[in-house]
Motif scaffolding. Structure first.
Motif, PDB file in Angstrom:
ATOM      1  N   PRO A   7       0.670  -1.121   0.015  1.00 25.39           N
ATOM      2  CA  PRO A   7      -0.128   0.154  -0.027  1.00 25.39           C
ATOM      3  C   PRO A   7       0.863   1.346  -0.219  1.00 25.39           C
ATOM      4  CG  PRO A   7      -0.373  -1.406   2.001  1.00 25.39           C
ATOM      5  CD  PRO A   7       0.741  -2.087   1.057  1.00 25.39           C
ATOM      6  N   ASN A   8       0.551   2.289  -0.851  1.00 21.70           N
ATOM      7  CA  ASN A   8       1.241   3.201  -0.960  1.00 21.70           C
ATOM      8  C   ASN A   8       0.612   4.444  -1.301  1.00 21.70           C
ATOM      9  OD1 ASN A   8       2.877   4.870  -3.279  1.00 21.70           O
ATOM     10  ND2 ASN A   8       4.511   3.441  -2.403  1.00 21.70           N
ATOM     11  N   GLU A  47      -1.665   3.626   9.694  1.00 19.93           N
ATOM     12  CA  GLU A  47      -1.877   5.181   9.309  1.00 19.93           C
ATOM     13  C   GLU A  47      -2.838   5.240   8.149  1.00 19.93           C
ATOM     14  OE1 GLU A  47       2.180   7.670   8.163  1.00 19.93           O
ATOM     15  OE2 GLU A  47       1.823   5.911   7.197  1.00 19.93           O
ATOM     16  N   THR A  48      -3.597   6.207   8.043  1.00 20.49           N
ATOM     17  CA  THR A  48      -4.526   6.601   7.085  1.00 20.49           C
ATOM     18  C   THR A  48      -3.811   7.018   5.554  1.00 20.49           C
ATOM     19  OG1 THR A  48      -5.013   8.837   7.519  1.00 20.49           O
ATOM     20  CG2 THR A  48      -6.193   7.279   8.527  1.00 20.49           C
ATOM     21  N   PRO A  49      -4.353   6.848   4.622  1.00 25.36           N
ATOM     22  CA  PRO A  49      -3.574   7.324   3.346  1.00 25.36           C
ATOM     23  C   PRO A  49      -3.211   8.796   3.565  1.00 25.36           C
ATOM     24  CG  PRO A  49      -5.335   5.903   2.804  1.00 25.36           C
ATOM     25  CD  PRO A  49      -5.562   6.050   4.010  1.00 25.36           C
ATOM     26  N   LEU A  53       0.394  10.432   3.295  1.00 30.62           N
ATOM     27  CA  LEU A  53       0.669  11.509   2.497  1.00 30.62           C
ATOM     28  C   LEU A  53       1.688  12.643   2.875  1.00 30.62           C
ATOM     29  CD1 LEU A  53       0.149  13.002  -0.720  1.00 30.62           C
ATOM     30  CD2 LEU A  53      -1.767  13.951   0.417  1.00 30.62           C
ATOM     31  N   LYS A  54       1.059  13.295   4.036  1.00 27.71           N
ATOM     32  CA  LYS A  54       1.727  14.224   4.737  1.00 27.71           C
ATOM     33  C   LYS A  54       3.255  13.843   5.226  1.00 27.71           C
ATOM     34  CE  LYS A  54      -1.298  17.644   5.321  1.00 27.71           C
ATOM     35  NZ  LYS A  54      -1.211  18.754   5.568  1.00 27.71           N
ATOM     36  N   ARG A  55       3.357  12.412   5.652  1.00 29.70           N
ATOM     37  CA  ARG A  55       4.492  12.162   6.331  1.00 29.70           C
ATOM     38  C   ARG A  55       5.592  11.954   5.055  1.00 29.70           C
ATOM     39  NH1 ARG A  55       6.250   7.578   5.691  1.00 29.70           N
ATOM     40  NH2 ARG A  55       4.260   6.419   5.692  1.00 29.70           N
ATOM     41  N   LYS A  98      -2.849   5.139  -3.686  1.00 23.26           N
ATOM     42  CA  LYS A  98      -3.715   5.926  -3.591  1.00 23.26           C
ATOM     43  C   LYS A  98      -3.197   7.485  -4.138  1.00 23.26           C
ATOM     44  CE  LYS A  98      -7.790   6.637  -2.583  1.00 23.26           C
ATOM     45  NZ  LYS A  98      -9.147   6.724  -3.281  1.00 23.26           N
ATOM     46  N   TYR A  99      -3.799   8.066  -5.103  1.00 20.72           N
ATOM     47  CA  TYR A  99      -3.101   9.435  -5.522  1.00 20.72           C
ATOM     48  C   TYR A  99      -3.857  10.370  -5.260  1.00 20.72           C
ATOM     49  CZ  TYR A  99       0.242   7.554  -8.904  1.00 20.72           C
ATOM     50  OH  TYR A  99       1.395   6.820  -9.286  1.00 20.72           O
TER      51      TYR A  99
END
Length: 155
Positions: A7-8, A47-49, A53-55, A98-99
């Protein structure tokens, strides 16, 4: 045998001058000359997507000073090319991503010289240039994502 995907998250980053000037951030990987891409990275357990993203933005471009404008509605998957170290390193067949479409805030300060640099160069380009500058196995996914955000009127 069923494939295993990591997952990315991935970010299509618009310049702070958006919407007046619609340029997109693209960076060259440190470990592969000539390979330009969007910032991306794995989602940690729990972690949520959006948290990932922020990290990842903080880790890769030195700032998470962004506004999330939109996200691609589905997860997009790709296989690592045969023989790449990614396949061995992650013990996955590929990644499912997830973009997000984000805009850098005017106060954002990009710094690619992070603790573990992923990129050695970056630039902002027109959306029409993305697919000509990206010439690797992610190109079909980038085309889908850019097409979607264009169709929705964001770029």
């Amino acid at each position: 045998m069923e494939k295993k995907y990591r997952p990315n998250v991935a970010a299509v980053i618009l310049a702070p001058s958006y919407p007046f000037d619609c340029r997109i951030f693209i960076a060259q990987r440190c470990d592969m000359t000539g390979i330009w891409q969007f910032p991306q990275g794995g989602i940690d357990d729990g972690e949520t997507p959006r948290e990932a993203l922020k990290r990842e933005l903080k880790e890769e471009i030195g700032t998470d000073d962004v506004d999330v404008l939109s996200e691609y509605p589905q997860w997009l998957s790709y296989d690592f090319p045969e023989g790449t170290t990614s396949r061995k390193f992650y013990n996955f067949d590929g990644q499912t991503q997830k973009y997000f479409l984000v805009r850098l805030r005017p106060s954002a300060k990009i710094n690619i010289n992070t603790k573990k640099p992923e990129f050695d160069e970056y630039r902002f380009i027109n959306s029409s240039e993305v697919l000509s500058d990206v010439n690797h196995f992610k190109k079909p996914i980038y085309g889908k994502v850019i097409g979607y955000f264009k169709e929705k009127g964001f770029i």
